[in-house]
Write an enzyme that holds these catalytic residues in place. Sequence first.
Site, short mmCIF file in Angstrom:
data_model
loop_
_atom_site.label_atom_id
_atom_site.label_comp_id
_atom_site.label_asym_id
_atom_site.label_seq_id
_atom_site.Cartn_x
_atom_site.Cartn_y
_atom_site.Cartn_z
CG ASP A 52 34.61 -33.10 20.89
OD1 ASP A 52 33.63 -32.38 21.11
OD2 ASP A 52 35.43 -33.42 21.77
CG ASP A 366 -18.16 -9.82 -7.58
OD1 ASP A 366 -17.98 -9.29 -6.47
OD2 ASP A 366 -17.34 -10.61 -8.10
CG ASP A 367 -20.09 -7.45 -2.44
OD1 ASP A 367 -21.17 -7.70 -1.91
OD2 ASP A 367 -19.13 -6.91 -1.85
CE LYS A 476 -14.62 -12.73 -6.97
NZ LYS A 476 -14.75 -11.49 -7.77
CD1 TRP A 477 -14.71 -18.41 0.44
CD2 TRP A 477 -16.29 -20.00 0.52
NE1 TRP A 477 -14.84 -18.81 1.76
CE2 TRP A 477 -15.80 -19.78 1.82
CE3 TRP A 477 -17.30 -20.95 0.33
CZ2 TRP A 477 -16.28 -20.49 2.92
CZ3 TRP A 477 -17.76 -21.66 1.43
CH2 TRP A 477 -17.27 -21.42 2.70
CG ASP A 478 -14.22 -11.91 -2.04
OD1 ASP A 478 -13.04 -12.05 -1.71
OD2 ASP A 478 -14.64 -10.89 -2.64
CG MET A 479 -11.71 -14.75 3.88
SD MET A 479 -10.08 -14.15 4.31
CE MET A 479 -9.86 -14.88 5.89
CG ASP A 548 -9.25 -7.31 -5.51
OD1 ASP A 548 -9.85 -8.24 -6.07
OD2 ASP A 548 -9.54 -6.90 -4.37
C1 DGJ Z 1 -12.86 -8.52 -3.55
C2 DGJ Z 1 -12.74 -9.32 -4.81
O1 DGJ Z 1 -11.41 -9.62 -5.08
C3 DGJ Z 1 -13.39 -8.57 -5.95
O2 DGJ Z 1 -13.22 -9.27 -7.14
C4 DGJ Z 1 -14.84 -8.39 -5.63
O3 DGJ Z 1 -15.47 -9.63 -5.60
C5 DGJ Z 1 -15.00 -7.66 -4.31
N1 DGJ Z 1 -14.27 -8.31 -3.26
C6 DGJ Z 1 -16.45 -7.59 -3.91
O4 DGJ Z 1 -16.63 -7.05 -2.68
#
Ligand code: DGJ
Length: 728
Positions: A52, A366-367, A476-479, A548
């Site tokens: 209780d 890359d970019d 490489k799919w970045d965000m 990075d």
């Molecule tokens: C962030 C990524 O972590 C880097 O390796 C590189 O691809 C840049 N973006 C490019 O804008």
Amino acid sequence: MILCDEKNLLFTLQTKNTTYQLKADRHGILLHTYYGPKIAGGDLSYLIRGMDRGCSPNPPEAGLDRTYSLDTLPQEYSSCGVGDFRLPSIELELPSGSRSASLRYRGFERRPGKYALEGLPAFRGGEEAAETLVITLEDTAAQVAVELYYGVFEEEDLITRAVRVINQGGEPLRLTRCASVCLDFLRSDLDLITFDGCHMMERCPDRAPLRSGVQGVGSVRGAASHQHNPFVVLCGHSASEDYGLCYGAMLLYSGSFEALAERSQYDNARLVMGLNPYHFRWTLQSGESFTAPEAAMVCSPCGLGQMSRQYHRAIRHHLIDAPCAGERRPVLINNWEATYFNFDADKLVDIAKTAAPLGIELFVMDDGWFGQRNDDNRGLGDWWVNTAKLPGGLEALVPRLKELGMTFGIWIEPEMVNEDSDLYRAHPDWALTIPRRSPTRCRNQLVLDFSRADVRDYVYAQISAVLSSADVRYVKWDMNRSLTDVYSAALPPERQGEVYHRYVLGVYDMLRRLRADYPHILVEGCAGGGGRFEGGMLYYTPQIWCSDNTDAIDRLKIQYGTSFCYPVSTMGAHVSVVPNEENGRVTPMETRGVVAMAGTFGYEMDLSKCTEEEKAIIRRQTAFFKEHYELIQRGDYYRLTSPFDHGPYTAWEHVSPDQSEALVSVVSGSVWAAQSFLTLPVKGLDPRRTYRVNDDLTLPGDVLMAAGIPLPQFPGDYTACQFYLKAE
Ligand code: DGJ
């Protein structure tokens, strides 16, 4: 194995080394009775005692029994608003306006093989690998059913959980919280370990004893985040690498999440983990259902190291998909830190010409290859090749690389748009923006509304045209930014609380299409480095760029923390130039190689500027990595020391599953003149076998594990050495 005692409504989930048990009690409350080292069976509900407790309410079924309270019972999926004041697992906004949920047991189903979740990532397993238990709970007043899913992977000691909520009533209702896992403990003398940091210093372990009240981590950034990882550990205060009871909880979700632990008044603990209720309000029309993302738990009775190895095996065998599951992944060169936006086809081919003879197999552009993307202020959204930089497009570039013996990979950032782009000029409403507010920029970009199928279809068509224009083997799919201004022009006001989650479902839809249409393409995830390193992405992208920060010494910490849940084969790691571009540190090329090969291994520098001596080192590194690929990527991983301890060195080890070989890697910290004699005890060997160490020492496994390998005098700061152990 799943044991279902139908008479006593007792469900026992057995894995190789652990047991998990739940039981529906006399009032239909689904109790959590045990999770821990394997036991033969029995009903563990005897551990739960009523008392209780003055301020703890009693549910109607308890009548005058004041010893029965939801506020004190260990439960499998906690309710809300009806007498359990601890963390709720579910919150419903009912048509009456009430906010409550009260769940009772209704039934169960056991199935061979692992359940799947439509549109969501989940561990995979056929009948030989896993079993499924589904327990149905019901809230009769709310006319809601809640299905609790359990996937039991015996060999890996992994238990997965997911939840489906079904509106069985005639009117719409709203779901405002739906956790994936609730784990109650009868004790609270536990430490909580979370994996935290920031951009360029992700997933550093942070450990503290549970204190009274609620503590935890989460993200409201629309992605897992650099700041906190959706993986947490609860363990005994004295638990270490090789000792003590540890519980891991990993969420397979790429959006905002929450992982909360509560130490309650009577020294019980509860862990609740799932998508973040922040700005979450999901409408369920009559008959509709909502599925919460999957969580995966591992209990290790013998320390954190074993917990990690169980996760590593489970992720490698049951989460990572073909084409990468069984194949050796290529050693790559990425041009980002070599050129940034300043490149053309000849420059790329120049780098490739140096890379190919050094044993590097994949060239990643890359970019900066598309639209007007000459800096990071413009171009995102315009996914067509910039022919001023790449005359003749990929059709011309890729054969030149192939001639050198290299395959080709490409960078994309599909979720984003710059205001300075043709896409944004044509469709400003495709970006997430709040009516009458100017959008918030980050890296000068906005986020596309991936909750919308029309937006996804457009972007997918653009990108797929590029991928189909040449022999692309890697993406490489970045965000590169967190979500803000989360409002969709395509949804009515009352459904805006769905946008965060619909966005994630949209990302998964795109990734699923990409994987289905291009099954031969290896996709690497990335989010400003390691901002979305979690199990949801790993389901689609077998490797993820870890950070990075490419400095080898900072990477020791980042990769160490990451290894608590995620295997070496998932950690994108590259050798880059010195002084390092992120922190200015100078480390030897050998060290950079040793650290990067504790990941997916590649280079990210202008190799055409390397000296002959550096090239010779790179040639040796790529050959060594390929020779020991199986051992490094699929062996068992042991953390030998922690880089956070500021000791004289950091060391780790890979051991083959049959214990016939091992590789020990050591990186020194800052050295001093009168260094003492150091020996490094290793782990995981067969104590009865004898091992040759680097062909110059032969010792029994038990001696190597108890006494260790003598370490040489480190010739300078941040130097590295490796020991290859082969059983005779
Ligand atoms: C962030 C990524 O972590 C880097 O390796 C590189 O691809 C840049 N973006 C490019 O804008």
